[in-house]
Design a protein around this motif. Structure first.
Motif, PDB file in Angstrom:
ATOM      1  N   ASN A  40       0.832  -1.209   0.000  1.00 43.82           N
ATOM      2  CA  ASN A  40       0.000   0.000   0.000  1.00 43.82           C
ATOM      3  C   ASN A  40       0.871   1.265   0.000  1.00 43.82           C
ATOM      4  OD1 ASN A  40       0.967  -0.033   2.653  1.00 43.82           O
ATOM      5  ND2 ASN A  40      -0.899   0.922   3.438  1.00 43.82           N
ATOM      6  N   ARG A  41       2.118   1.151  -0.437  1.00 44.85           N
ATOM      7  CA  ARG A  41       3.045   2.284  -0.480  1.00 44.85           C
ATOM      8  C   ARG A  41       3.318   2.682  -1.931  1.00 44.85           C
ATOM      9  NH1 ARG A  41       3.796   4.842   3.952  1.00 44.85           N
ATOM     10  NH2 ARG A  41       5.780   5.554   3.152  1.00 44.85           N
ATOM     11  N   PHE A  42       3.542   3.984  -2.141  1.00 42.07           N
ATOM     12  CA  PHE A  42       3.919   4.466  -3.466  1.00 42.07           C
ATOM     13  C   PHE A  42       5.168   5.331  -3.349  1.00 42.07           C
ATOM     14  CE2 PHE A  42       1.328   7.908  -1.845  1.00 42.07           C
ATOM     15  CZ  PHE A  42       1.958   9.055  -2.307  1.00 42.07           C
ATOM     16  N   HIS A  43       5.942   5.361  -4.428  1.00 43.61           N
ATOM     17  CA  HIS A  43       7.169   6.142  -4.509  1.00 43.61           C
ATOM     18  C   HIS A  43       7.262   6.667  -5.930  1.00 43.61           C
ATOM     19  CE1 HIS A  43      11.547   6.530  -5.323  1.00 43.61           C
ATOM     20  NE2 HIS A  43      11.536   7.088  -4.133  1.00 43.61           N
ATOM     21  N   VAL A  44       7.440   7.981  -6.087  1.00 43.37           N
ATOM     22  CA  VAL A  44       7.553   8.592  -7.411  1.00 43.37           C
ATOM     23  C   VAL A  44       8.932   9.224  -7.535  1.00 43.37           C
ATOM     24  CG1 VAL A  44       6.600  10.293  -9.013  1.00 43.37           C
ATOM     25  CG2 VAL A  44       5.069   9.063  -7.452  1.00 43.37           C
ATOM     26  N   ALA A  45       9.623   8.909  -8.634  1.00 45.34           N
ATOM     27  CA  ALA A  45      10.965   9.447  -8.865  1.00 45.34           C
ATOM     28  C   ALA A  45      11.172   9.712 -10.346  1.00 45.34           C
ATOM     29  CB  ALA A  45      12.025   8.476  -8.356  1.00 45.34           C
ATOM     30  N   ILE A  46      12.069  10.634 -10.615  1.00 42.09           N
ATOM     31  CA  ILE A  46      12.538  10.846 -11.981  1.00 42.09           C
ATOM     32  C   ILE A  46      13.397   9.634 -12.327  1.00 42.09           C
ATOM     33  CG2 ILE A  46      14.004  12.294 -13.442  1.00 42.09           C
ATOM     34  CD1 ILE A  46      13.255  14.632 -11.565  1.00 42.09           C
ATOM     35  N   PRO A  47      13.285   9.075 -13.543  1.00 39.47           N
ATOM     36  CA  PRO A  47      14.104   7.903 -13.879  1.00 39.47           C
ATOM     37  C   PRO A  47      15.581   8.137 -13.559  1.00 39.47           C
ATOM     38  CG  PRO A  47      12.514   8.326 -15.613  1.00 39.47           C
ATOM     39  CD  PRO A  47      12.430   9.493 -14.650  1.00 39.47           C
ATOM     40  N   LEU A  52      10.460  12.305  -5.826  1.00 42.24           N
ATOM     41  CA  LEU A  52       9.597  13.472  -5.914  1.00 42.24           C
ATOM     42  C   LEU A  52       8.525  13.468  -4.826  1.00 42.24           C
ATOM     43  CD1 LEU A  52       9.193  13.471  -9.783  1.00 42.24           C
ATOM     44  CD2 LEU A  52      10.654  14.975  -8.411  1.00 42.24           C
ATOM     45  N   ILE A  53       7.976  12.294  -4.544  1.00 43.60           N
ATOM     46  CA  ILE A  53       6.930  12.155  -3.524  1.00 43.60           C
ATOM     47  C   ILE A  53       6.822  10.685  -3.169  1.00 43.60           C
ATOM     48  CG2 ILE A  53       4.985  11.900  -5.118  1.00 43.60           C
ATOM     49  CD1 ILE A  53       4.820  14.074  -1.985  1.00 43.60           C
ATOM     50  N   GLU A  54       6.369  10.414  -1.956  1.00 40.51           N
ATOM     51  CA  GLU A  54       6.125   9.038  -1.550  1.00 40.51           C
ATOM     52  C   GLU A  54       5.110   9.043  -0.435  1.00 40.51           C
ATOM     53  OE1 GLU A  54       9.872   7.398  -0.368  1.00 40.51           O
ATOM     54  OE2 GLU A  54      10.208   8.921   1.154  1.00 40.51           O
ATOM     55  N   GLY A  55       4.536   7.882  -0.182  1.00 40.57           N
ATOM     56  CA  GLY A  55       3.536   7.775   0.871  1.00 40.57           C
ATOM     57  C   GLY A  55       2.781   6.468   0.780  1.00 40.57           C
ATOM     58  N   ALA A  56       1.507   6.514   1.180  1.00 43.95           N
ATOM     59  CA  ALA A  56       0.665   5.321   1.203  1.00 43.95           C
ATOM     60  C   ALA A  56      -0.669   5.641   0.538  1.00 43.95           C
ATOM     61  CB  ALA A  56       0.439   4.868   2.646  1.00 43.95           C
ATOM     62  N   ASP A  69      -7.512   6.951  -1.752  1.00 46.90           N
ATOM     63  CA  ASP A  69      -7.038   8.067  -0.942  1.00 46.90           C
ATOM     64  C   ASP A  69      -5.512   8.001  -0.907  1.00 46.90           C
ATOM     65  OD1 ASP A  69      -9.577   9.049  -0.296  1.00 46.90           O
ATOM     66  OD2 ASP A  69      -9.721   7.781   1.469  1.00 46.90           O
ATOM     67  N   TRP A  70      -4.871   9.084  -1.318  1.00 51.99           N
ATOM     68  CA  TRP A  70      -3.418   9.196  -1.282  1.00 51.99           C
ATOM     69  C   TRP A  70      -3.032   9.891   0.018  1.00 51.99           C
ATOM     70  CZ3 TRP A  70      -1.140   6.480  -4.913  1.00 51.99           C
ATOM     71  CH2 TRP A  70      -1.762   6.299  -6.143  1.00 51.99           C
ATOM     72  N   ILE A  71      -2.026   9.386   0.701  1.00 50.49           N
ATOM     73  CA  ILE A  71      -1.547   9.988   1.942  1.00 50.49           C
ATOM     74  C   ILE A  71      -0.036  10.169   1.801  1.00 50.49           C
ATOM     75  CG2 ILE A  71      -1.458   9.811   4.461  1.00 50.49           C
ATOM     76  CD1 ILE A  71      -3.798   7.506   3.595  1.00 50.49           C
ATOM     77  N   ASP A  72       0.364  11.381   1.432  1.00 50.65           N
ATOM     78  CA  ASP A  72       1.788  11.676   1.259  1.00 50.65           C
ATOM     79  C   ASP A  72       2.503  11.582   2.600  1.00 50.65           C
ATOM     80  OD1 ASP A  72       1.018  12.252  -1.341  1.00 50.65           O
ATOM     81  OD2 ASP A  72       1.282  14.422  -1.138  1.00 50.65           O
TER      82      ASP A  72
END
Length: 122
Positions: A40-47, A52-56, A69-72
């Motif tokens: 249930n975790r997400f991680h966003v990055a430039i290749p 850039l952002i992460e959370g659940a 529902d995104w929770i940074d």
């Protein structure tokens, strides 16, 4: 397969709209940014680059439209649920998220306080 299972893995951002403006400056994503979903975790990055952002997130695929529902965990919205709706297929994922103090979007039209992001399987 549940949507939770289908969402796992890497997704490349292919669409971004914020407050009704297509492709404005993007502090939480970038053209070609990669969102990785694990559990249930997400991680966003430039290749090959910075986070850039992460959370659940929390999914509810029983609603219509389906809800997420995104929770940074970092940044100005850290810990504040961002109510959103989503669509998901085997190779594409899109969501419309409202600001933390707004109602969940009812559709994918966008507008003030709404962020639209689209992804393809990376």
């Amino acid at each position: 397969m549940t949507d939770f299972d289908a969402l796992q893995g890497r997704w490349r951002q292919v669409r971004f709209e914020e407050n009704g403006v297509v492709d404005p400056p993007d502090t939480h994503g970038a053209d070609g940014a990669i969102m990785t979903i694990s559990g249930n975790r997400f991680h966003v990055a430039i290749p090959g680059g910075e986070t850039l952002i992460e959370g659940a997130f929390v999914l509810d695929e029983t609603t219509s439209p389906k809800a997420i529902d995104w929770i940074d965990s970092v940044g100005p919205d850290a810990g504040r649920p961002l109510p959103a709706i989503y669509t998901l297929s085997s190779d594409s994922f899109a969501f419309a998220a409202a600001d933390a103090d707004m109602q969940r979007p009812a559709d994918f039209r966008g507008g003030p306080g709404v962020t639209l992001r689209g992804f393809s399987r990376a």
